[in-house]
Scaffold this motif. Structure first.
Motif, short mmCIF file in Angstrom:
data_model
loop_
_atom_site.label_atom_id
_atom_site.label_comp_id
_atom_site.label_asym_id
_atom_site.label_seq_id
_atom_site.Cartn_x
_atom_site.Cartn_y
_atom_site.Cartn_z
N LYS A 64 -23.24 20.67 -7.18
CA LYS A 64 -23.40 19.26 -7.52
C LYS A 64 -24.61 18.66 -6.79
N ILE A 65 -24.83 19.06 -5.57
CA ILE A 65 -25.91 18.50 -4.77
C ILE A 65 -27.26 19.13 -5.10
N PHE A 66 -27.30 20.46 -5.21
CA PHE A 66 -28.56 21.18 -5.37
C PHE A 66 -28.81 21.72 -6.77
N GLY A 67 -27.79 21.70 -7.62
CA GLY A 67 -27.85 22.37 -8.91
C GLY A 67 -28.98 21.94 -9.83
N PHE A 68 -29.42 20.69 -9.72
CA PHE A 68 -30.49 20.21 -10.59
C PHE A 68 -31.82 20.88 -10.32
N LEU A 69 -31.91 21.63 -9.24
CA LEU A 69 -33.17 22.26 -8.84
C LEU A 69 -33.29 23.72 -9.26
N PHE A 70 -32.26 24.32 -9.85
CA PHE A 70 -32.24 25.77 -9.94
C PHE A 70 -32.59 26.41 -11.27
N THR A 71 -32.73 25.66 -12.30
CA THR A 71 -33.32 26.22 -13.52
C THR A 71 -34.25 25.18 -14.09
N SER A 72 -35.31 25.65 -14.69
CA SER A 72 -36.27 24.72 -15.27
C SER A 72 -35.61 23.94 -16.41
N GLU A 73 -34.70 24.57 -17.12
CA GLU A 73 -34.00 23.90 -18.21
C GLU A 73 -33.18 22.71 -17.68
N THR A 74 -32.47 22.91 -16.60
CA THR A 74 -31.67 21.84 -16.01
C THR A 74 -32.58 20.72 -15.51
N LEU A 75 -33.64 21.08 -14.83
CA LEU A 75 -34.56 20.07 -14.30
C LEU A 75 -35.20 19.27 -15.44
N ARG A 76 -35.64 19.96 -16.48
CA ARG A 76 -36.27 19.27 -17.61
C ARG A 76 -35.29 18.39 -18.39
N SER A 77 -34.00 18.71 -18.32
CA SER A 77 -33.01 17.96 -19.10
C SER A 77 -32.69 16.59 -18.51
N LEU A 78 -33.08 16.35 -17.27
CA LEU A 78 -32.73 15.09 -16.61
C LEU A 78 -33.67 13.97 -17.03
N ASP A 79 -33.09 12.83 -17.39
CA ASP A 79 -33.92 11.65 -17.64
C ASP A 79 -34.33 11.05 -16.30
N LYS A 80 -35.18 10.05 -16.35
CA LYS A 80 -35.74 9.46 -15.13
C LYS A 80 -34.65 8.99 -14.16
N ASP A 81 -33.64 8.29 -14.68
CA ASP A 81 -32.58 7.76 -13.82
C ASP A 81 -31.73 8.87 -13.20
N PHE A 125 -44.85 19.93 -16.34
CA PHE A 125 -45.89 20.89 -15.93
C PHE A 125 -45.40 22.33 -15.95
N MET A 126 -44.09 22.51 -15.82
CA MET A 126 -43.50 23.86 -15.77
C MET A 126 -43.65 24.58 -17.11
N PRO A 127 -43.59 25.90 -17.06
CA PRO A 127 -43.59 26.66 -18.33
C PRO A 127 -42.41 26.23 -19.19
N LYS A 128 -42.57 26.32 -20.50
CA LYS A 128 -41.52 25.87 -21.43
C LYS A 128 -40.29 26.79 -21.43
N GLU A 129 -40.47 28.08 -21.13
CA GLU A 129 -39.30 28.96 -21.10
C GLU A 129 -38.43 28.63 -19.89
N ASN A 130 -37.14 28.92 -20.00
CA ASN A 130 -36.22 28.65 -18.91
C ASN A 130 -36.44 29.67 -17.80
N ILE A 131 -36.73 29.19 -16.62
CA ILE A 131 -36.92 30.07 -15.47
C ILE A 131 -35.94 29.68 -14.37
N GLY A 132 -35.61 30.66 -13.53
CA GLY A 132 -34.65 30.46 -12.46
C GLY A 132 -35.33 30.05 -11.17
N PRO A 133 -34.55 29.97 -10.10
CA PRO A 133 -35.05 29.45 -8.83
C PRO A 133 -36.19 30.26 -8.22
N VAL A 134 -36.14 31.57 -8.31
CA VAL A 134 -37.22 32.39 -7.73
C VAL A 134 -38.52 32.15 -8.49
N GLU A 135 -38.43 32.12 -9.82
CA GLU A 135 -39.62 31.88 -10.62
C GLU A 135 -40.18 30.47 -10.39
#
Length: 112
Positions: free
Chosen positions: A35-52, A88-98
């Motif tokens: 819940k605390i850190f999860g928004f940082l671990f896939t590019s798909e999750t990060l990109r899915s978040l709106d500004k708020d 700015f991130m690549p469009k494909e879904n990448i994980g935390p290491v990538e």
């Protein structure tokens, strides 16, 4: 692959739990850590978040990492960088290491 991203995320949760033992709450619970850190671990999750939602996630992270009224991160700086990173991130879904390798290669996100 999804399996690899899941494994990488699990490893990162464990590392974060060990890295921030002073944080409020019980980070030994994987659900709490997600819940605390999860928004940082896939590019798909990060990109899915709106500004708020992104802003709220950054503030929550900053609050969680607070000790003696000082946070290990600046939530506002993190928000600004992650907002830019979303596009700015690549469009494909990448994980935390990538994601970390991507940030390292570009060396322009000091707070992310």
């Amino acid at each position: 692959s999804l399996q690899r991203n899941h494994l990488e995320s699990t490893i990162f949760y464990v590392l974060l739990i060990k890295q921030f033992p002073h944080s409020q709450g019980d980070l030994s619970n994987m659900k709490v850590a997600k819940k605390i850190f999860g928004f940082l671990f896939t590019s798909e999750t990060l990109r899915s978040l709106d500004k708020d939602s992104l802003k709220s996630s950054c503030v929550n992270l900053g609050t969680t990492l607070m000790k003696d009224k000082q946070s290990d991160i600046d939530a506002n700086d993190l928000f600004v960088e992650l907002k830019f990173l979303q596009n700015f991130m690549p469009k494909e879904n990448i994980g935390p290491v990538e994601i970390l390798n991507f940030l390292k290669r570009h060396d322009c996100f000091p707070n992310a």
